[in-house]
Design a protein around this motif. Structure first.
Motif, PDB file in Angstrom:
ATOM      1  N   UNK A 244       0.836  -1.206   0.000  1.00  0.00           N
ATOM      2  CA  UNK A 244       0.000   0.000   0.000  1.00  0.00           C
ATOM      3  C   UNK A 244       0.873   1.260   0.000  1.00  0.00           C
ATOM      4  N   UNK A 245       1.918   1.262   0.826  1.00  0.00           N
ATOM      5  CA  UNK A 245       2.821   2.414   0.874  1.00  0.00           C
ATOM      6  C   UNK A 245       3.558   2.586  -0.449  1.00  0.00           C
ATOM      7  N   UNK A 246       3.993   1.475  -1.035  1.00  0.00           N
ATOM      8  CA  UNK A 246       4.664   1.558  -2.337  1.00  0.00           C
ATOM      9  C   UNK A 246       3.725   2.126  -3.394  1.00  0.00           C
ATOM     10  N   UNK A 247       2.471   1.707  -3.350  1.00  0.00           N
ATOM     11  CA  UNK A 247       1.486   2.202  -4.314  1.00  0.00           C
ATOM     12  C   UNK A 247       1.251   3.696  -4.111  1.00  0.00           C
ATOM     13  N   UNK A 248       1.148   4.122  -2.858  1.00  0.00           N
ATOM     14  CA  UNK A 248       0.979   5.549  -2.576  1.00  0.00           C
ATOM     15  C   UNK A 248       2.196   6.341  -3.045  1.00  0.00           C
ATOM     16  N   UNK A 249       3.389   5.808  -2.807  1.00  0.00           N
ATOM     17  CA  UNK A 249       4.617   6.480  -3.248  1.00  0.00           C
ATOM     18  C   UNK A 249       4.661   6.543  -4.770  1.00  0.00           C
ATOM     19  N   UNK A 250       4.288   5.450  -5.432  1.00  0.00           N
ATOM     20  CA  UNK A 250       4.271   5.430  -6.896  1.00  0.00           C
ATOM     21  C   UNK A 250       3.306   6.487  -7.428  1.00  0.00           C
ATOM     22  N   UNK A 251       2.111   6.581  -6.822  1.00  0.00           N
ATOM     23  CA  UNK A 251       1.135   7.584  -7.256  1.00  0.00           C
ATOM     24  C   UNK A 251       1.655   8.999  -7.010  1.00  0.00           C
TER      25      UNK A 251
ATOM     26  N   UNK B 218       4.783   9.929  -6.924  1.00  0.00           N
ATOM     27  CA  UNK B 218       5.816  10.199  -7.933  1.00  0.00           C
ATOM     28  C   UNK B 218       5.186  10.488  -9.290  1.00  0.00           C
ATOM     29  N   UNK B 219       4.153   9.737  -9.643  1.00  0.00           N
ATOM     30  CA  UNK B 219       3.467   9.983 -10.921  1.00  0.00           C
ATOM     31  C   UNK B 219       2.870  11.390 -10.943  1.00  0.00           C
ATOM     32  N   UNK B 220       2.269  11.811  -9.819  1.00  0.00           N
ATOM     33  CA  UNK B 220       1.700  13.156  -9.738  1.00  0.00           C
ATOM     34  C   UNK B 220       2.792  14.211  -9.865  1.00  0.00           C
ATOM     35  N   UNK B 221       3.920  13.995  -9.191  1.00  0.00           N
ATOM     36  CA  UNK B 221       5.031  14.944  -9.286  1.00  0.00           C
ATOM     37  C   UNK B 221       5.553  15.002 -10.717  1.00  0.00           C
ATOM     38  N   UNK B 222       5.693  13.842 -11.353  1.00  0.00           N
ATOM     39  CA  UNK B 222       6.160  13.798 -12.740  1.00  0.00           C
ATOM     40  C   UNK B 222       5.179  14.516 -13.665  1.00  0.00           C
ATOM     41  N   UNK B 223       3.878  14.326 -13.422  1.00  0.00           N
ATOM     42  CA  UNK B 223       2.859  14.993 -14.229  1.00  0.00           C
ATOM     43  C   UNK B 223       2.933  16.505 -14.027  1.00  0.00           C
ATOM     44  N   UNK B 224       3.103  16.940 -12.789  1.00  0.00           N
ATOM     45  CA  UNK B 224       3.248  18.377 -12.514  1.00  0.00           C
ATOM     46  C   UNK B 224       4.489  18.932 -13.199  1.00  0.00           C
TER      47      UNK B 224
END
Length: 174
Positions: free
Chosen positions: A114-121, A123-129
């Motif tokens: 769950x923590x890895x999934x939250x971290x992945x999301x 990071x994806x949000x940061x990359x999108x920004x």
């Protein structure tokens, strides 16, 4: 399904009587887990459960039965010793601890995932920004370049017009 109904009928009959001895031997009870239905019959001191397919499937029938019914003094017409009870209950305690550890590890793994999934999301949000920021920056740079080019074109047009005006003045003077 027939075996389950039959087993329930046998175990159900125990509910009606405060038995101290019960013979369930050779009753075609297919699943040893069905003997766990006797767990709450604390007055039961002697049990026969041999000859059932479910009892034959477990490794040490005596130990497994004692884990369910530790108050038994006799199992399959053999004495249950204090040492056998202690051994069975110690193994039951080890199984319970092992199951608790397994569940704890499963919970830790679930949380880790769950923590890895939250971290992945995240990071994806940061990359999108960052991607959007770069696109905006590129758009601004392109707009500034277009403005500069337009200004250069206007400046060139203005210089050309001045040159033409000078040429006309020179032509008029001649």
């Amino acid at each position: 399904a027939t075996t389950e109904i039959y087993t329930e009928q046998i175990v159900g009959s125990v509910r009606c009587v405060q038995e101290t001895a019960l013979n369930l031997g050779e009753n075609k009870i297919a699943d040893f887990k069905d003997f766990k239905k006797l767990l709450h019959y604390m007055t039961l001191k002697a049990l026969v459960n041999s000859g059932n397919p479910g009892a034959d499937e477990v490794g040490d029938v005596k130990k497994e039965t004692i884990m369910i019914l530790p108050q038994l003094n006799s199992l399959n017409e053999e004495e249950v010793t204090a040492e056998e009870k202690t051994d069975a209950l110690n193994e039951l305690d080890e199984r319970i601890k092992a199951e608790e550890e397994r569940l704890r590890e499963e919970e830790e793994e679930r949380r880790r995932i769950e923590e890895e999934e939250l971290e992945r999301k995240r990071q994806e949000e940061e990359e999108e920004q960052e991607r959007r920021r770069q696109e905006e920056e590129e758009a601004r740079a392109a707009q500034e370049q277009n403005q500069e080019e337009e200004e250069e074109v206007r400046a060139d047009q203005g210089q050309n017009q001045e040159e033409q005006e000078e040429q006309q003045q020179n032509d008029e003077e001649d």
